[in-house]
Scaffold this motif. Structure first.
Motif, mmCIF file in Angstrom:
data_model
loop_
_atom_site.group_PDB
_atom_site.id
_atom_site.type_symbol
_atom_site.label_atom_id
_atom_site.label_comp_id
_atom_site.label_asym_id
_atom_site.label_seq_id
_atom_site.Cartn_x
_atom_site.Cartn_y
_atom_site.Cartn_z
ATOM 1 N N TRP A 23 -11.447 8.921 -5.796
ATOM 2 C CA TRP A 23 -10.254 8.359 -5.172
ATOM 3 C C TRP A 23 -9.077 9.304 -5.299
ATOM 4 O O TRP A 23 -9.061 10.188 -6.151
ATOM 5 C CB TRP A 23 -9.906 6.990 -5.744
ATOM 6 C CG TRP A 23 -9.925 6.841 -7.243
ATOM 7 C CD1 TRP A 23 -10.912 6.241 -7.983
ATOM 8 C CD2 TRP A 23 -8.929 7.248 -8.196
ATOM 9 N NE1 TRP A 23 -10.594 6.272 -9.317
ATOM 10 C CE2 TRP A 23 -9.373 6.877 -9.480
ATOM 11 C CE3 TRP A 23 -7.706 7.907 -8.085
ATOM 12 C CZ2 TRP A 23 -8.641 7.132 -10.643
ATOM 13 C CZ3 TRP A 23 -6.979 8.159 -9.250
ATOM 14 C CH2 TRP A 23 -7.447 7.772 -10.500
ATOM 15 N N LEU A 24 -8.113 9.085 -4.418
ATOM 16 C CA LEU A 24 -6.819 9.760 -4.473
ATOM 17 C C LEU A 24 -5.777 8.661 -4.308
ATOM 18 O O LEU A 24 -5.876 7.841 -3.388
ATOM 19 C CB LEU A 24 -6.666 10.795 -3.367
ATOM 20 C CG LEU A 24 -5.323 11.547 -3.375
ATOM 21 C CD1 LEU A 24 -5.539 13.021 -3.076
ATOM 22 C CD2 LEU A 24 -4.345 10.948 -2.396
ATOM 23 N N ARG A 25 -4.820 8.610 -5.229
ATOM 24 C CA ARG A 25 -3.769 7.597 -5.214
ATOM 25 C C ARG A 25 -2.410 8.279 -5.231
ATOM 26 O O ARG A 25 -2.239 9.307 -5.888
ATOM 27 C CB ARG A 25 -3.896 6.686 -6.428
ATOM 28 C CG ARG A 25 -5.230 5.955 -6.489
ATOM 29 C CD ARG A 25 -5.416 5.230 -7.787
ATOM 30 N NE ARG A 25 -6.721 4.542 -7.787
ATOM 31 C CZ ARG A 25 -7.318 4.140 -8.885
ATOM 32 N NH1 ARG A 25 -6.762 4.327 -10.069
ATOM 33 N NH2 ARG A 25 -8.485 3.526 -8.808
ATOM 34 N N THR A 31 0.185 3.170 3.959
ATOM 35 C CA THR A 31 -0.019 2.389 2.735
ATOM 36 C C THR A 31 -1.273 1.521 2.733
ATOM 37 O O THR A 31 -1.868 1.359 1.676
ATOM 38 C CB THR A 31 1.233 1.549 2.392
ATOM 39 O OG1 THR A 31 1.646 0.823 3.547
ATOM 40 C CG2 THR A 31 2.349 2.415 1.908
ATOM 41 N N PRO A 32 -1.725 0.979 3.851
ATOM 42 C CA PRO A 32 -2.989 0.246 3.752
ATOM 43 C C PRO A 32 -4.192 1.170 3.512
ATOM 44 O O PRO A 32 -5.173 0.774 2.905
ATOM 45 C CB PRO A 32 -3.125 -0.454 5.105
ATOM 46 C CG PRO A 32 -1.784 -0.412 5.724
ATOM 47 C CD PRO A 32 -1.101 0.787 5.159
ATOM 48 N N ALA A 33 -4.106 2.395 3.983
ATOM 49 C CA ALA A 33 -5.243 3.309 3.897
ATOM 50 C C ALA A 33 -5.295 4.073 2.574
ATOM 51 O O ALA A 33 -6.361 4.250 1.989
ATOM 52 C CB ALA A 33 -5.190 4.302 5.049
ATOM 53 N N LEU A 58 8.761 5.755 4.682
ATOM 54 C CA LEU A 58 7.984 6.590 5.588
ATOM 55 C C LEU A 58 6.502 6.222 5.543
ATOM 56 O O LEU A 58 5.859 6.060 6.581
ATOM 57 C CB LEU A 58 8.178 8.070 5.241
ATOM 58 C CG LEU A 58 7.411 9.073 6.095
ATOM 59 C CD1 LEU A 58 7.850 9.000 7.555
ATOM 60 C CD2 LEU A 58 7.591 10.486 5.548
ATOM 61 N N LEU A 59 5.953 6.061 4.348
ATOM 62 C CA LEU A 59 4.544 5.701 4.206
ATOM 63 C C LEU A 59 4.254 4.359 4.868
ATOM 64 O O LEU A 59 3.223 4.193 5.528
ATOM 65 C CB LEU A 59 4.151 5.659 2.729
ATOM 66 C CG LEU A 59 4.186 6.998 1.990
ATOM 67 C CD1 LEU A 59 4.041 6.782 0.491
ATOM 68 C CD2 LEU A 59 3.128 7.953 2.507
ATOM 69 N N ASP A 60 5.164 3.403 4.721
ATOM 70 C CA ASP A 60 5.010 2.097 5.373
ATOM 71 C C ASP A 60 5.123 2.221 6.888
ATOM 72 O O ASP A 60 4.325 1.653 7.634
ATOM 73 C CB ASP A 60 6.059 1.105 4.868
ATOM 74 C CG ASP A 60 5.767 0.605 3.467
ATOM 75 O OD1 ASP A 60 4.596 0.671 3.032
ATOM 76 O OD2 ASP A 60 6.710 0.136 2.807
ATOM 77 N N THR A 61 6.132 2.966 7.343
ATOM 78 C CA THR A 61 6.398 3.092 8.777
ATOM 79 C C THR A 61 5.230 3.703 9.525
ATOM 80 O O THR A 61 4.873 3.250 10.615
ATOM 81 C CB THR A 61 7.668 3.927 9.025
ATOM 82 O OG1 THR A 61 8.771 3.262 8.395
ATOM 83 C CG2 THR A 61 7.956 4.097 10.509
ATOM 84 N N VAL A 118 -5.971 13.584 4.328
ATOM 85 C CA VAL A 118 -7.149 14.447 4.195
ATOM 86 C C VAL A 118 -7.666 14.426 2.752
ATOM 87 O O VAL A 118 -8.878 14.305 2.511
ATOM 88 C CB VAL A 118 -6.837 15.883 4.663
ATOM 89 C CG1 VAL A 118 -7.956 16.845 4.307
ATOM 90 C CG2 VAL A 118 -6.560 15.900 6.165
ATOM 91 N N GLY A 119 -6.763 14.515 1.785
ATOM 92 C CA GLY A 119 -7.159 14.468 0.383
ATOM 93 C C GLY A 119 -7.818 13.153 0.022
ATOM 94 O O GLY A 119 -8.854 13.115 -0.657
ATOM 95 N N HIS A 120 -7.235 12.052 0.476
ATOM 96 C CA HIS A 120 -7.799 10.727 0.211
ATOM 97 C C HIS A 120 -9.196 10.612 0.815
ATOM 98 O O HIS A 120 -10.145 10.186 0.130
ATOM 99 C CB HIS A 120 -6.875 9.646 0.780
ATOM 100 C CG HIS A 120 -7.483 8.285 0.781
ATOM 101 N ND1 HIS A 120 -7.636 7.534 -0.360
ATOM 102 C CD2 HIS A 120 -8.001 7.554 1.787
ATOM 103 C CE1 HIS A 120 -8.214 6.396 -0.054
ATOM 104 N NE2 HIS A 120 -8.439 6.375 1.246
ATOM 105 N N ASN A 121 -9.332 10.980 2.065
ATOM 106 C CA ASN A 121 -10.637 10.878 2.730
ATOM 107 C C ASN A 121 -11.692 11.735 2.049
ATOM 108 O O ASN A 121 -12.845 11.321 1.899
ATOM 109 C CB ASN A 121 -10.512 11.252 4.212
ATOM 110 C CG ASN A 121 -9.742 10.214 4.999
ATOM 111 O OD1 ASN A 121 -9.555 9.075 4.559
ATOM 112 N ND2 ASN A 121 -9.268 10.601 6.164
#
Length: 109
Positions: free
Chosen positions: A70-72, A90-92, A83-86, A59-62
């Motif tokens: 941006w949000l990184r 990570t692509p988004a 977890l982020l990969d699973t 939600v923060g990134h969007n």
């Protein structure tokens, strides 16, 4: 933590779950009120994260992107990286090895 170029680092520590994610959401709401916000979320101190924490990242990134910014995510530990990969985040949402790389966009890992 404010940076000279108006980017903001939000430091998260401990467990990021249904009880604590609203604190992150509130912090992100505050820093995402700026025009073209630039936000790095320092995850180096996160020990656990559930779906509510992941949702706060998305939600923060969007929201940041919709406002021209941006949000990184930076410095996730081994658990959080997996977890982020699973979950396919990570692509988004860009993830960086450390805060310094995220601030200067030295490329996600």
């Amino acid at each position: 933590m404010d940076q000279p170029d108006d980017s903001v680092v939000v430091v998260v520590r401990g467990n990021l779950d249904i009880d604590s994610a609203p604190v992150l959401t509130t912090a992100l709401d505050q820093v995402l009120n700026a025009p073209a916000p630039r936000v790095v979320v320092d995850l180096s101190g996160v020990e656990f994260c559930d779906s509510t924490g992941l949702s706060a990242f998305v939600v923060g990134h969007n929201r940041a992107v919709a406002l021209g910014g941006w949000l990184r995510l930076a410095a996730p530990g081994e658990f959080l990286s997996r977890l982020l990969d699973t979950v396919g985040l990570t692509p988004a949402v860009p993830v960086y090895g450390d805060v310094a790389d995220a601030l200067v966009d030295r490329g996600p890992y």
